[in-house]
Design a protein around this motif. Structure first.
Motif, PDB file in Angstrom:
ATOM      1  N   ILE A  11       3.657   8.101  -3.633  1.00  0.00           N
ATOM      2  CA  ILE A  11       2.885   6.923  -2.907  1.00  0.00           C
ATOM      3  C   ILE A  11       2.003   7.387  -2.018  1.00  0.00           C
ATOM      4  O   ILE A  11       1.072   6.808  -2.122  1.00  0.00           O
TER       5      ILE A  11
ATOM      6  N   THR B 184      -2.188   7.014  -1.844  1.00  0.00           N
ATOM      7  CA  THR B 184      -2.645   6.468  -1.025  1.00  0.00           C
ATOM      8  C   THR B 184      -4.029   6.920  -0.618  1.00  0.00           C
ATOM      9  O   THR B 184      -5.000   6.200  -0.392  1.00  0.00           O
TER      10      THR B 184
ATOM     11  N   LEU C 213      -4.260  -1.575  -2.039  1.00  0.00           N
ATOM     12  CA  LEU C 213      -3.012  -1.783  -2.462  1.00  0.00           C
ATOM     13  C   LEU C 213      -2.966  -1.848  -3.913  1.00  0.00           C
ATOM     14  O   LEU C 213      -3.759  -2.770  -4.393  1.00  0.00           O
TER      15      LEU C 213
ATOM     16  N   SER D  79      -0.560  -3.416  -5.193  1.00  0.00           N
ATOM     17  CA  SER D  79      -0.022  -4.868  -5.619  1.00  0.00           C
ATOM     18  C   SER D  79      -1.056  -5.833  -5.396  1.00  0.00           C
ATOM     19  O   SER D  79      -0.702  -6.793  -5.945  1.00  0.00           O
TER      20      SER D  79
ATOM     21  N   ILE E  70       5.540   4.837   5.972  1.00  0.00           N
ATOM     22  CA  ILE E  70       6.823   4.693   5.192  1.00  0.00           C
ATOM     23  C   ILE E  70       7.869   4.628   5.929  1.00  0.00           C
ATOM     24  O   ILE E  70       8.851   3.786   5.968  1.00  0.00           O
TER      25      ILE E  70
ATOM     26  N   ARG F   8      10.292   1.530   7.082  1.00  0.00           N
ATOM     27  CA  ARG F   8      11.905   1.318   6.586  1.00  0.00           C
ATOM     28  C   ARG F   8      12.675   1.296   7.831  1.00  0.00           C
ATOM     29  O   ARG F   8      13.740   0.628   8.114  1.00  0.00           O
TER      30      ARG F   8
ATOM     31  N   SER G 137       1.647  -5.687   3.706  1.00  0.00           N
ATOM     32  CA  SER G 137       2.087  -4.885   2.265  1.00  0.00           C
ATOM     33  C   SER G 137       1.494  -3.743   2.260  1.00  0.00           C
ATOM     34  O   SER G 137       2.202  -2.700   1.836  1.00  0.00           O
TER      35      SER G 137
ATOM     36  N   LYS H 132       3.740  -1.568   4.443  1.00  0.00           N
ATOM     37  CA  LYS H 132       5.026  -1.202   3.986  1.00  0.00           C
ATOM     38  C   LYS H 132       5.038   0.002   2.959  1.00  0.00           C
ATOM     39  O   LYS H 132       6.009   0.567   2.756  1.00  0.00           O
ATOM     40  N   THR H 133       3.981   0.088   2.540  1.00  0.00           N
ATOM     41  CA  THR H 133       3.573   1.147   1.218  1.00  0.00           C
ATOM     42  C   THR H 133       2.890   2.297   1.734  1.00  0.00           C
ATOM     43  O   THR H 133       2.792   3.304   0.697  1.00  0.00           O
TER      44      THR H 133
ATOM     45  N   GLN I 263      -0.111   2.487   2.817  1.00  0.00           N
ATOM     46  CA  GLN I 263      -1.656   2.542   2.399  1.00  0.00           C
ATOM     47  C   GLN I 263      -2.292   2.210   3.826  1.00  0.00           C
ATOM     48  O   GLN I 263      -2.487   1.181   4.164  1.00  0.00           O
TER      49      GLN I 263
END
Length: 721
Positions: free
Chosen positions: A3, A7, A13, A15, A59, A63, A115, A118-119, A121
């Motif tokens: 991931i 990026t 994203l 998503s 990331i 978390r 979002s 969260k990932t 990016q």
């Protein structure tokens, strides 16, 4: 492909829909390329980009925040908007670089940031950062062009004004409106320096040095600057004590805590483009010199007799490096005082560097004598600057290692031998320290029992207790606190209050009732809030702090200093009380104690002076606009300076000293304090004496108290109020 690697190749994203992603990319590329505002083509700013290590760290941070932070907060679209606002507030807190046009365009990415974070990016945040840096460069170049035209050409006869604090102002509509604002900003800076006695040549040189320094910093922006700013806007959504430390900051973690090693002994933090003083290290050079205060903001730093270096816009670690230096050398800080009417009012403070020694932070004692109505009271006073313990000596097995509790135990024995009638524990300006020392210190005054509760994110509650049934001091007790009493100080004061063991006197404490842990990342560290303190009565010390039984006004601005003044601070709440003794019920005497205190203070010249000073400070804090008319500004400036002088002279008169002839004499005297660290202003501390008078009132109003507190006669009744 990971991931994080993805990026680096795709800025937005996966998503998002293809159409939304394209719109987002177009929006930011247009801004950075200058389609919405003219960018100086001669600028050499190189846009910064995120690294794979930063994406992975992002990331991990996301978390940790979602699964281990005390606050249960998900990463949602609503959070995206809050992060966006906090990030822009960090990058342009006074709203002097971006226009409403910029904001409208950037707002198109607002709902996607959560979002992306969260990932891992990071590109949207970096694009925002790059756009702001370009706007900063444009504004600084504009300011330098104005200086090229000559400040002697500026008109100060018009009835114009400028807003002091723009943090909640509307964004200026466009570049033309920003041009007008910056003309007024520079006029304001010129006026302030003229009123401080500088001529136009010196003012122009000073301002040019300031703007050129900031411009240089803007050109030298690093990827880590953008990442740290973005991550702290993100982590700050959970609470103000959760933050990201870059690898450089992690290596110098103690820098964020204090400059205690060959420095000035001050806790510093970044406050938008300024470096702000959070608190002073007890026993340190700044504390002993006496002029630097919490919430002061540092404008420039000078070594000895060298020219000052403007540090507005500098990174915290770089400012710290500049302030640190060899022992016995002198550093001069130009600061915006916490009570300044606007950001152009500054003062220069010279501080001799030194090492903060453990013994200079140790608890100390004195005995004050009060003659009242033909009776003499001897009151013991113990000053505790911090909750300390020599962990190295403790681990080495040294039976004589120093700690707060061990030192106070010894001091109490000496005071008892002196035959004191009561004890005042002075915890004002005590920012906390070792938790176990607060627990042990409570144990000196109670038989045994719980002292504090600690609840973690899983709602598990740990209760710390004093298991030693011995009581070192069983007489009447007063605990002095103020707004700078925090953390361990609040635990001690709260326990004494809950047990009915003594009276808490002063002003509402800081309200720092959370516990942090530092966790390593692949890239830097995360300081994260993992638990919360609660009193034995069930109420949290978080946010509210400890409310004194008898309140004394303070010079400290509660709106600017304290947990409830911080964005996203965890709220106050309560859990179940734990059974604990109740030694004395002050209900029958507290009203009379407050009445006597009020009558005494209303007739006290020291208190009248304190009220005058607080009123003066409050008036300064309420200033929204300052005039850009020379005559009006001069009149306002002279009024402020004369009030400062009159307050200083009133205090000297109370001490039987000669008044200062003028403000220059006052400032010369203040500067001389830096020459000798032990020559600080020994102001009569009537607050301590008042604590003693309250103690005497307690004894006079209820003679039963002495017998109730006597160890052979009191009965500790367990209860959970």
């Amino acid at each position: 492909m990971t991931i994080a690697e993805n990026t680096m190749k795709r800025p937005f994203l996966p998503s998002l829909s293809r159409k939304a992603g394209a719109t987002l990319a177009l929006t930011l590329s247009l801004l950075v390329s200058g389609a919405y505002a003219k960018v100086d083509e001669s600028a050499r700013y190189e846009p910064v980009a995120p690294t794979i290590d930063q994406a992975r760290a992002n990331i991990l941070i996301a978390r940790q925040l979602q699964f281990t932070h005390f606050r249960n907060l998900g990463i949602s679209d609503d959070l995206s908007g809050d992060v966006f606002d906090a990030y822009l507030n960090y990058l342009d807190s006074q709203r002097v670089y971006l226009t409403q046009q910029d904001i409208d365009t950037l707002s198109r990415v607002k709902r996607h940031l959560g979002s992306a974070l969260k990932t891992g990016q990071l590109q949207p945040g970096f694009d925002i950062y790059n756009l702001v840096q370009q706007r900063v460069i444009e504004r600084l170049k504009f300011a330098l062009h104005l200086l090229d035209d000559g400040i002697n050409e500026m008109d100060f006869s018009q009835d114009d004004q400028i807003l002091v604090d723009r943090s909640e102002a509307n964004w200026e509509a466009d570049s033309a409106a920003l041009d007008d604002l910056w003309v007024r900003r520079i006029k304001n800076a010129v006026l302030a320096q003229r009123l401080n006695g500088s001529d136009d040549d010196a003012i122009e040189e000073n301002l040019r040095r300031r703007y050129e320094g900031q411009l240089k910093r803007a050109y030298q922006a690093r990827s880590e600057d953008a990442f740290q700013a973005y991550m702290n806007a993100f982590t700050g959504m959970w609470d103000p004590h959760t933050s990201y430390f870059s690898p450089r900051t992690s290596e110098n973690f103690n820098i964020n805590m204090s400059l205690s090693l060959e420095g000035i002994g001050a806790v510093l933090q970044s406050d938008n483009e300024y470096t702000k003083v959070v608190r002073l290290v007890p026993g340190g050079p700044a504390s002993k010199q006496g002029q630097l205060q919490p919430a002061d903001r540092i404008v420039s730093v000078a070594q000895g007799e060298d020219k000052a270096v403007n540090v507005i816009g500098w990174r915290l670690d770089e400012v710290v490096d500049l302030i640190r230096g060899p022992r016995n050398s002198t550093v001069s800080l130009e600061v915006i005082p916490a009570n300044a009417a606007d950001e152009t009012i500054t003062r220069t403070i010279a501080i001799k560097r030194d090492e903060v020694k453990l013994e200079e932070q140790s608890a100390s004692k004195e005995v004050i004598q009060l003659d009242r109505n033909g009776q003499t009271y001897r009151i013991g006073v113990i000053d505790i600057p911090t909750f300390y313990a020599d962990f190295q000596a403790m681990q080495a097995g040294d039976p004589n290692y120093k700690s707060t509790t061990r030192d106070v135990r010894k001091l109490i024995s000496e005071l008892k031998a002196d035959g004191v009638d009561g004890l005042v524990m002075d915890l004002r300006n005590n920012g906390g320290g070792a938790l176990h020392e607060a627990n042990d210190l409570v144990g000196l005054f109670i038989d045994k029992g719980p002292t504090v509760q600690i609840r973690n994110a899983n709602n598990d509650v740990q209760v710390l207790e004093d298991g030693d049934p011995s009581v070192v001091y069983d007489g009447p007790l007063v605990v002095l606190v103020n707004r700078m009493s925090a953390s361990a100080s609040e635990i001690f004061a709260g326990a004494i209050q809950d047990y009915g063991r003594g009276l808490v006197v002063g002003s509402q404490t800081f309200g720092k009732g959370t516990v942090q842990a530092v966790r390593p990342l692949n890239h830097g560290q995360l300081k994260i809030t993992q638990s919360k303190f609660y009193r034995v009565s069930g109420g949290s010390t978080q946010h509210k702090g400890v409310i004194p039984d008898i309140e004394i006004p303070s010079r400290i601005d509660k709106a600017r200093i304290g947990e409830d003044a911080l964005d996203h601070a965890l709220p106050w709440d309560q859990i179940e009380a734990v059974p604990h003794a109740r030694y004395f019920d002050f209900t029958n005497v507290i009203d009379e104690l407050r009445q006597r205190h009020g009558e005494r203070f209303n007739s006290s010249p020291e208190f009248k002076l304190l009220q005058e000073e607080i009123a003066f400070l409050n008036q300064q804090r309420k200033t929204d606009f300052v005039s850009l008319n020379l005559d009006k500004r001069k009149a306002h400036h002279n009024q402020i300076e004369q009030t400062r002088l009159s307050i200083a002279n009133a205090r000297r008169e109370l001490r039987g000293e000669e008044p200062f002839a003028d403000l220059e004499a006052l400032e010369d005297w203040q500067n001389q304090q830096a020459a000798d660290l032990d020559s600080g202003d020994e102001e009569m501390d009537f607050i301590i004496r008042e604590g003693g008078h309250i103690m005497a009132d307690m004894l006079e109003l209820d003679q039963r108290m002495a017998s109730i507190l006597a160890p052979s006669r009191y009965t500790a009744k367990a209860e959970a109020p």
